[in-house]
Design a protein around this motif. Structure first.
Motif, PDB file in Angstrom:
ATOM      1  N   SER A 132       6.539 -18.555  69.620  1.00 16.52           N
ATOM      2  CA  SER A 132       7.767 -18.365  70.389  1.00 16.52           C
ATOM      3  C   SER A 132       8.682 -19.628  70.382  1.00 16.52           C
ATOM      4  O   SER A 132       8.005 -20.839  70.259  1.00 16.52           O
ATOM      5  CB  SER A 132       7.260 -17.786  71.887  1.00 16.52           C
ATOM      6  OG  SER A 132       6.615 -19.230  72.505  1.00 16.52           O
ATOM      7  N   ARG A 133       9.781 -19.299  70.644  1.00 12.70           N
ATOM      8  CA  ARG A 133      10.692 -20.629  70.671  1.00 12.70           C
ATOM      9  C   ARG A 133      11.882 -20.306  71.690  1.00 12.70           C
ATOM     10  O   ARG A 133      12.818 -20.050  71.529  1.00 12.70           O
ATOM     11  CB  ARG A 133      11.274 -21.012  69.245  1.00 12.70           C
ATOM     12  CG  ARG A 133      12.003 -21.995  69.263  1.00 12.70           C
ATOM     13  CD  ARG A 133      11.304 -23.333  69.124  1.00 12.70           C
ATOM     14  NE  ARG A 133      11.938 -24.507  69.470  1.00 12.70           N
ATOM     15  CZ  ARG A 133      12.974 -25.271  68.803  1.00 12.70           C
ATOM     16  NH1 ARG A 133      13.119 -24.718  67.556  1.00 12.70           N
ATOM     17  NH2 ARG A 133      13.621 -26.070  69.082  1.00 12.70           N
ATOM     18  N   PRO A 134      11.390 -20.387  73.028  1.00  9.53           N
ATOM     19  CA  PRO A 134      12.244 -20.150  73.988  1.00  9.53           C
ATOM     20  C   PRO A 134      13.427 -20.887  74.191  1.00  9.53           C
ATOM     21  O   PRO A 134      14.501 -20.460  74.759  1.00  9.53           O
ATOM     22  CB  PRO A 134      11.458 -20.066  75.219  1.00  9.53           C
ATOM     23  CG  PRO A 134      10.461 -21.050  74.773  1.00  9.53           C
ATOM     24  CD  PRO A 134      10.157 -21.017  73.548  1.00  9.53           C
ATOM     25  N   ASN A 135      13.552 -22.295  73.753  1.00  8.38           N
ATOM     26  CA  ASN A 135      14.478 -23.291  74.192  1.00  8.38           C
ATOM     27  C   ASN A 135      14.382 -24.058  73.079  1.00  8.38           C
ATOM     28  O   ASN A 135      13.370 -24.326  72.285  1.00  8.38           O
ATOM     29  CB  ASN A 135      14.620 -23.731  75.387  1.00  8.38           C
ATOM     30  CG  ASN A 135      13.138 -24.414  75.710  1.00  8.38           C
ATOM     31  OD1 ASN A 135      12.533 -25.175  75.170  1.00  8.38           O
ATOM     32  ND2 ASN A 135      12.762 -23.929  76.893  1.00  8.38           N
ATOM     33  N   GLN A 173      14.892 -21.785  67.611  1.00  8.00           N
ATOM     34  CA  GLN A 173      15.696 -21.000  68.712  1.00  8.00           C
ATOM     35  C   GLN A 173      16.189 -20.094  68.542  1.00  8.00           C
ATOM     36  O   GLN A 173      17.492 -20.061  67.819  1.00  8.00           O
ATOM     37  CB  GLN A 173      16.024 -22.373  69.624  1.00  8.00           C
ATOM     38  CG  GLN A 173      16.227 -21.960  71.092  1.00  8.00           C
ATOM     39  CD  GLN A 173      17.397 -21.017  71.467  1.00  8.00           C
ATOM     40  OE1 GLN A 173      18.623 -21.317  70.978  1.00  8.00           O
ATOM     41  NE2 GLN A 173      17.489 -20.302  72.600  1.00  8.00           N
ATOM     42  N   GLN A 202       0.796 -25.261  73.126  1.00  9.51           N
ATOM     43  CA  GLN A 202       2.163 -25.425  73.466  1.00  9.51           C
ATOM     44  C   GLN A 202       2.601 -26.715  72.868  1.00  9.51           C
ATOM     45  O   GLN A 202       1.815 -27.662  72.626  1.00  9.51           O
ATOM     46  CB  GLN A 202       2.060 -25.530  74.994  1.00  9.51           C
ATOM     47  CG  GLN A 202       1.748 -24.451  75.584  1.00  9.51           C
ATOM     48  CD  GLN A 202       1.650 -24.576  77.245  1.00  9.51           C
ATOM     49  OE1 GLN A 202       2.358 -25.522  77.880  1.00  9.51           O
ATOM     50  NE2 GLN A 202       1.397 -23.385  77.911  1.00  9.51           N
ATOM     51  N   SER A 237       8.023 -24.811  71.919  1.00 10.21           N
ATOM     52  CA  SER A 237       7.482 -23.796  71.365  1.00 10.21           C
ATOM     53  C   SER A 237       6.016 -23.553  71.504  1.00 10.21           C
ATOM     54  O   SER A 237       5.401 -24.473  72.160  1.00 10.21           O
ATOM     55  CB  SER A 237       7.634 -24.152  69.672  1.00 10.21           C
ATOM     56  OG  SER A 237       7.330 -23.090  68.839  1.00 10.21           O
TER      57      SER A 237
END
Lengths: 118, 113
Positions: free
Chosen positions: A69-72, A51, A22, A76
């Motif tokens: 992943s890059r939710p916001n 994002q 993370q 990441s």
């Protein structure tokens, strides 16, 4: 200047398993970058994470092995999948601050995740 | 493609000695140049940078000058300390290449008392 927190800082994993790393930034950034530093080697860019879109991978790296992943805009994750001893490396998250007139200012790095696969 | 070449280490010095780490680069256009330092067990920290030809970056007694004619960015320090023991990375980034830093192989510096 951006402050980046990565976790875990280190881990020892069994081959065939997966590890998710993370990366948290203390400010909103458009692009985040994941690098790998193999033992005694320099840094190699794995992928760029934007994002709201899929990550862009560099030659030699694929999404199935290193899903991102890059939710916001402040977070990441990088997963190292189906690990083998060759994946033993330091993995670093990075963000960049751009200056005016197209000049790059600097990249900020997390402290890295030291991964050992046994 | 872009590349950065720096001298191989380890470089072993005595305290108060003069340090030079050579760095040359290949890149199109006018890249920005950086020196990063990695202390044992830590992440990379920016040491200094230069964004255009003839710029001199300096920090903590370290200096490097952007030499376009020789495509070089050599790192120097006049009097090293034991605390300067680390791995030093030369790096570049093109102005049209967001976040894609090109790093040299790194040079380990060991300073002995």
């Amino acid at each position: 200047s951006a402050v980046i927190s990565q976790k875990p800082s280190r881990d020892i994993c069994q081959r065939g398993t997966s590890l998710t790393i993370q990366c948290q930034v203390d400010s909103q950034v458009t692009m985040m970058f994941w690098y790998r530093q193999q033992p005694g080697q320099s840094l190699t860019l794995i992928a760029t994470a934007n994002q709201g879109s899929e990550a862009t991978y560099e030659s030699g790296f694929v999404i199935d092995k290193f899903p991102i992943s890059r939710p916001n805009l402040t977070f990441s994750t990088l997963t190292v999948s189906n690990m083998s001893p060759e994946d033993s490396s330091i993995y670093l998250c990075s963000v960049e601050e751009g200056g005016g007139q197209g000049y790059r200012t600097e990249a900020f790095f997390g402290q890295g995740t030291r991964l050992t696969v046994v | 493609g872009d590349s950065v070449t720096q001298m191989e280490g380890p470089v072993t010095l005595s305290e108060e000695a003069f340090l030079t780490i050579n760095c040359t680069y290949t890149a199109t256009g006018y890249p920005s140049l950086f020196w990063y330092v990695q202390y044992p067990g830590e992440g990379l920290q920016l040491l200094l940078k230069a964004t255009k030809a003839d710029d001199k970056g300096s920090n903590k007694g370290f200096e490097a000058t952007y030499r376009k004619e020789t495509t070089s960015f050599h790192l120097e320090k006049g009097s090293v300390q034991v605390s300067d023991s680390a791995v030093y990375f030369c790096a570049l980034i093109r102005t049209d290449s967001w976040g894609k830093f090109q790093f040299g192989a790194g040079t380990q510096v060991v300073v002995t008392p």
